[in-house]
Scaffold this motif. Structure first.
Motif, PDB file in Angstrom:
ATOM      1  N   LEU A 116       1.020  -1.276  -0.172  1.00 36.31           N
ATOM      2  CA  LEU A 116      -0.151   0.238  -0.468  1.00 36.31           C
ATOM      3  C   LEU A 116       0.921   1.387   0.289  1.00 36.31           C
ATOM      4  O   LEU A 116       0.797   2.478  -0.188  1.00 36.31           O
ATOM      5  N   HIS A 117       2.143   1.374   0.214  1.00 37.00           N
ATOM      6  CA  HIS A 117       2.862   2.254   0.289  1.00 37.00           C
ATOM      7  C   HIS A 117       3.655   2.617  -1.453  1.00 37.00           C
ATOM      8  O   HIS A 117       4.734   3.513  -1.516  1.00 37.00           O
ATOM      9  N   ASP A 118       3.652   1.325  -2.076  1.00 38.53           N
ATOM     10  CA  ASP A 118       3.744   1.520  -3.543  1.00 38.53           C
ATOM     11  C   ASP A 118       3.229   1.217  -4.829  1.00 38.53           C
ATOM     12  O   ASP A 118       2.346   0.924  -4.699  1.00 38.53           O
ATOM     13  N   PRO A 119       2.479   3.025  -5.214  1.00 39.61           N
ATOM     14  CA  PRO A 119       1.252   2.422  -6.099  1.00 39.61           C
ATOM     15  C   PRO A 119       1.139   1.527  -6.940  1.00 39.61           C
ATOM     16  O   PRO A 119       0.769   1.572  -7.885  1.00 39.61           O
ATOM     17  N   HIS A 120       2.929   1.351  -7.963  1.00 37.71           N
ATOM     18  CA  HIS A 120       3.292   0.564  -8.766  1.00 37.71           C
ATOM     19  C   HIS A 120       2.991  -0.610  -8.488  1.00 37.71           C
ATOM     20  O   HIS A 120       2.603  -1.446  -9.870  1.00 37.71           O
ATOM     21  N   SER A 121       2.595  -0.942  -7.742  1.00 36.35           N
ATOM     22  CA  SER A 121       1.272  -2.726  -7.017  1.00 36.35           C
ATOM     23  C   SER A 121       0.639  -3.117  -7.264  1.00 36.35           C
ATOM     24  O   SER A 121      -0.070  -3.841  -7.049  1.00 36.35           O
ATOM     25  N   PHE A 122      -0.390  -1.662  -7.166  1.00 32.56           N
ATOM     26  CA  PHE A 122      -1.900  -1.703  -7.273  1.00 32.56           C
ATOM     27  C   PHE A 122      -2.066  -2.289  -9.358  1.00 32.56           C
ATOM     28  O   PHE A 122      -3.125  -2.866  -9.068  1.00 32.56           O
ATOM     29  N   GLU A 123      -1.079  -1.980  -9.733  1.00 32.35           N
ATOM     30  CA  GLU A 123      -0.931  -1.762 -11.387  1.00 32.35           C
ATOM     31  C   GLU A 123      -1.886  -3.621 -11.493  1.00 32.35           C
ATOM     32  O   GLU A 123      -2.715  -4.066 -12.521  1.00 32.35           O
ATOM     33  N   PRO A 124      -1.260  -4.598 -11.023  1.00 36.49           N
ATOM     34  CA  PRO A 124      -1.592  -5.851 -11.479  1.00 36.49           C
ATOM     35  C   PRO A 124      -2.995  -6.085 -11.133  1.00 36.49           C
ATOM     36  O   PRO A 124      -3.683  -6.782 -11.174  1.00 36.49           O
ATOM     37  N   VAL A 125      -3.601  -5.685  -9.820  1.00 33.57           N
ATOM     38  CA  VAL A 125      -4.657  -5.406  -9.562  1.00 33.57           C
ATOM     39  C   VAL A 125      -5.799  -5.146 -10.266  1.00 33.57           C
ATOM     40  O   VAL A 125      -6.540  -5.448 -10.956  1.00 33.57           O
ATOM     41  N   TYR A 126      -5.815  -3.865 -11.065  1.00 35.69           N
ATOM     42  CA  TYR A 126      -6.160  -3.350 -11.856  1.00 35.69           C
ATOM     43  C   TYR A 126      -6.336  -3.671 -13.283  1.00 35.69           C
ATOM     44  O   TYR A 126      -7.323  -3.771 -13.318  1.00 35.69           O
TER      45      TYR A 126
END
Length: 177
Positions: A65-75
């Motif tokens: 949750l401190h790294d927005p780039h890690s959200f991309e696989p979810v999207y």
């Protein structure tokens, strides 16, 4: 010197050119093809839906949750309302300096319907091991949050590894967890 006001001849040339461009063959868009079902059977569609939800859950559990780039696989596994909600939630988590501990799992995946374009299923999400912590490491999870939650999930055709993406998730009373 060039006149600051366009002449009638200029307007006539523009009108003729516009008319000629509109008449060129192949310049109009082709009609959209009728979407074909992505699966040969309901069983294939439901198996793909379950695989999609599993991939989404795995991607969600892998986020930092401190790294927005890690959200991309979810999207990548979401479309429509589900994507908009996830982006809003993850943005809020990031902005609030939240930390997640524990993983979400699911079980009781039950097929509901498949109409060739939309797959609907019921499942039980287990969030009993998940904590959301604020910047002071204090849990922000409501004390009355049920550890297992019944959801109705809709999937739509998409260019993903399973040929589906999640388009909506809603709480349901159709099943008990």
């Amino acid at each position: 010197m060039i006149s600051p006001t366009p002449s009638f001849r200029s307007f006539a040339r523009v009108a003729a050119l516009t008319s000629a461009l509109l008449l060129l063959p192949g310049c109009t868009p082709a009609p959209s093809p009728t979407p074909t079902p992505a699966f040969a059977s309901e069983e294939e569609a439901f198996a793909a839906a379950e695989a999609t939800y599993r991939a989404y859950t795995d991607a969600s559990n892998a986020t930092d949750l401190h790294d927005p780039h890690s959200f991309e696989p979810v999207y990548r596994w979401l479309r429509g309302k589900a994507l908009a909600a996830a982006k809003a939630n993850y943005s809020e988590f990031y902005a609030s300096d939240m930390t997640r501990a524990g993983d979400t799992t699911f079980d009781s995946f039950s097929a509901v319907s498949y109409d060739g374009g939309i797959v609907t299923a019921h499942l039980c999400v287990d969030v009993s091991e998940v904590e959301l912590l604020d910047a002071n490491d204090t849990s922000v999870v409501p004390a009355d949050r049920p550890p297992r939650q019944p959801l109705e999930v809709q999937f739509t055709n998409a260019t993903t590894g399973s040929a589906l993406a999640i388009s909506s998730t809603t709480s349901t009373t159709a099943i008990e967890c």
